[in-house]
Scaffold this motif. Structure first.
Motif, short mmCIF file in Angstrom:
data_model
loop_
_atom_site.label_atom_id
_atom_site.label_comp_id
_atom_site.label_asym_id
_atom_site.label_seq_id
_atom_site.Cartn_x
_atom_site.Cartn_y
_atom_site.Cartn_z
N ASP A 1 0.85 -1.20 0.00
CA ASP A 1 0.00 0.00 0.00
C ASP A 1 0.88 1.25 0.00
O ASP A 1 1.93 1.27 0.60
CB ASP A 1 -0.86 0.04 1.27
CG ASP A 1 -1.95 -1.02 1.23
OD1 ASP A 1 -2.55 -1.28 2.28
OD2 ASP A 1 -2.16 -1.58 0.15
N ALA A 2 0.42 2.26 -0.69
CA ALA A 2 1.13 3.53 -0.67
C ALA A 2 1.08 4.11 0.74
O ALA A 2 0.04 4.06 1.39
CB ALA A 2 0.47 4.51 -1.64
N MET A 3 2.20 4.62 1.20
CA MET A 3 2.21 5.08 2.58
C MET A 3 3.42 5.96 2.88
O MET A 3 4.27 6.17 2.04
CB MET A 3 2.24 3.87 3.51
CG MET A 3 3.40 2.95 3.27
SD MET A 3 3.36 1.33 4.11
CE MET A 3 2.01 1.38 5.20
N VAL A 4 3.42 6.46 4.09
CA VAL A 4 4.51 7.26 4.63
C VAL A 4 5.18 6.41 5.71
O VAL A 4 4.53 5.97 6.65
CB VAL A 4 3.98 8.58 5.22
CG1 VAL A 4 5.14 9.41 5.75
CG2 VAL A 4 3.19 9.35 4.17
N ILE A 5 6.47 6.17 5.54
CA ILE A 5 7.19 5.24 6.42
C ILE A 5 8.28 6.00 7.16
O ILE A 5 9.10 6.68 6.54
CB ILE A 5 7.83 4.11 5.60
CG1 ILE A 5 6.76 3.38 4.78
CG2 ILE A 5 8.56 3.13 6.51
CD1 ILE A 5 7.31 2.58 3.64
N GLN A 6 8.25 5.85 8.47
CA GLN A 6 9.28 6.50 9.28
C GLN A 6 10.12 5.46 9.99
O GLN A 6 9.59 4.49 10.54
CB GLN A 6 8.63 7.43 10.32
CG GLN A 6 7.99 8.65 9.68
CD GLN A 6 7.54 9.64 10.72
OE1 GLN A 6 6.34 9.91 10.86
NE2 GLN A 6 8.47 10.21 11.46
N ASN A 7 11.41 5.71 9.97
CA ASN A 7 12.34 4.82 10.67
C ASN A 7 13.33 5.63 11.50
O ASN A 7 13.77 6.70 11.07
CB ASN A 7 13.14 3.98 9.65
CG ASN A 7 12.29 2.88 9.08
OD1 ASN A 7 11.76 2.06 9.81
ND2 ASN A 7 12.16 2.88 7.77
N PRO A 8 13.70 5.12 12.66
CA PRO A 8 13.08 3.99 13.34
C PRO A 8 11.79 4.43 14.05
O PRO A 8 11.47 5.60 14.08
CB PRO A 8 14.15 3.59 14.37
CG PRO A 8 14.83 4.88 14.70
CD PRO A 8 14.80 5.72 13.45
N THR A 20 19.70 11.33 13.42
CA THR A 20 18.98 11.53 12.16
C THR A 20 17.76 10.62 12.13
O THR A 20 17.86 9.42 12.40
CB THR A 20 19.87 11.23 10.95
OG1 THR A 20 20.93 12.18 10.91
CG2 THR A 20 19.08 11.31 9.65
N LEU A 21 16.63 11.21 11.80
CA LEU A 21 15.38 10.47 11.63
C LEU A 21 15.04 10.47 10.14
O LEU A 21 15.27 11.46 9.46
CB LEU A 21 14.25 11.11 12.43
CG LEU A 21 14.55 11.43 13.90
CD1 LEU A 21 13.33 12.02 14.57
CD2 LEU A 21 15.04 10.21 14.63
N SER A 22 14.48 9.36 9.68
CA SER A 22 14.21 9.28 8.25
C SER A 22 12.73 9.07 7.95
O SER A 22 11.97 8.54 8.77
CB SER A 22 15.02 8.16 7.61
OG SER A 22 14.48 6.91 7.95
N CYS A 23 12.35 9.49 6.78
CA CYS A 23 10.98 9.36 6.30
C CYS A 23 11.02 9.06 4.82
O CYS A 23 11.76 9.70 4.06
CB CYS A 23 10.23 10.67 6.54
SG CYS A 23 8.54 10.68 5.90
N SER A 24 10.22 8.10 4.40
CA SER A 24 10.09 7.83 2.98
C SER A 24 8.61 7.72 2.63
O SER A 24 7.79 7.41 3.48
CB SER A 24 10.82 6.54 2.58
OG SER A 24 10.24 5.42 3.22
N GLN A 25 8.31 8.00 1.36
CA GLN A 25 6.91 7.96 0.94
C GLN A 25 6.79 7.33 -0.44
O GLN A 25 7.67 7.52 -1.30
CB GLN A 25 6.32 9.38 0.93
CG GLN A 25 7.11 10.38 0.11
CD GLN A 25 6.28 11.12 -0.92
OE1 GLN A 25 5.20 10.69 -1.29
NE2 GLN A 25 6.80 12.24 -1.38
N THR A 26 5.73 6.58 -0.58
CA THR A 26 5.46 5.94 -1.87
C THR A 26 4.27 6.60 -2.57
O THR A 26 3.74 6.06 -3.53
CB THR A 26 5.18 4.44 -1.67
OG1 THR A 26 4.03 4.30 -0.81
CG2 THR A 26 6.37 3.74 -1.06
N LEU A 27 3.86 7.75 -2.06
CA LEU A 27 2.69 8.44 -2.60
C LEU A 27 3.05 9.36 -3.74
O LEU A 27 2.16 9.91 -4.40
CB LEU A 27 2.01 9.25 -1.48
CG LEU A 27 1.44 8.41 -0.34
CD1 LEU A 27 1.28 9.25 0.93
CD2 LEU A 27 0.12 7.81 -0.73
N ASN A 28 4.35 9.59 -3.94
CA ASN A 28 4.83 10.51 -4.97
C ASN A 28 4.28 11.93 -4.76
O ASN A 28 3.98 12.65 -5.72
CB ASN A 28 4.47 10.02 -6.38
CG ASN A 28 5.40 10.58 -7.43
OD1 ASN A 28 6.57 10.84 -7.16
ND2 ASN A 28 4.89 10.82 -8.63
#
Lengths: 113, 113
Positions: A1-8, A20-28
């Motif tokens: 599913d398209a989403m916003v992913i935060q790690n950790p 450093t905190l990271s965020c990735s998104q597949t929503l474009n």
């Protein structure tokens, strides 16, 4: 599913040690936001990117920096965390500024020892 | 300055009770209105939104909200709450001309089984 992913999901760091905190998104989505949320408070906007255009809120401490190397990823760097920086950090995206709702990640809970 | 006021910080109800959470904002121009929900340990989720058109907006999980422009209000309602509605509810507003979401302080809703 398209989403916003935060790690950790949970990050523990020492007082003054960069993190450093990271965020990735597949929503474009064009717009990415970083918020700080402390217990029982509303989220507080730190920065946002509109594409590569970086926008810093006036009251965001200099200790906080952000990078967006590409559309999908955004990072929050805290150069010298203090005890007051312990909080939940939320990443959000929206397809355009202003008129679209924001989609949030699960957040990273930052603890400072 | 724009602001959002949520009248109750804590609400405790029994299952099957009716719910109304108040939200008032201060801004004279055209706005977009949102209710977000944060279940314990989870990320913020959009419950419903109003951009234009019918001022009575229906959202997920049986929630609805009514935009009353003359009262600058966007109250959230649910006719019969369930234990699973226990969460924190945030009202948020942004001016059409602005990217920034202005958040209310949140209302913690506890439903007693």
């Amino acid at each position: 599913d398209a989403m916003v992913i935060q790690n950790p999901r949970y990050q523990v760091t020492q007082f003054g040690k960069p993190v450093t905190l990271s965020c990735s998104q597949t929503l474009n989505h064009n717009v990415m936001y970083w918020y700080q949320q402390k217990s029982s408070q509303a989220p507080k906007l730190l920065f946002h990117y509109y594409d590569k255009d970086f926008n810093n809120e006036a009251d965001t401490p200099d200790n906080f920096q952000s990078r967006r190397p590409n559309t999908s990823f955004c990072f929050l760097d805290i150069r010298s965390p203090g005890l007051g920086d312990a909080a939940m950090y939320l990443c959000a995206t929206s397809s355009r500024k202003g008129i679209q709702p924001q989609h949030f990640g699960d957040g990273t809970r930052l603890s400072i020892l | 300055a724009q602001s959002v006021s949520q009248h109750n910080h804590h609400v405790i109800l029994s299952e099957a009770a009716s719910l109304e959470l108040g939200c008032n904002y201060s801004y004279g121009g055209t706005v977009n209105l949102f209710w977000y929900v944060q279940y314990p340990g989870q990320h913020l989720q959009l419950l419903l939104k109003y951009f234009s058109g019918d001022p009575l907006v229906k959202g997920i999980k049986g929630f609805e909200a009514e935009f009353i422009k003359s009262k600058f209000s966007f109250n959230l309602r649910k006719p019969s709450v369930q234990w699973s509605d226990t969460a924190e509810y945030f009202c948020a507003v942004n001016a059409r001309s602005n990217y920034q979401l202005i958040w209310g302080a949140g209302t913690k809703l506890i439903i007693k089984p």
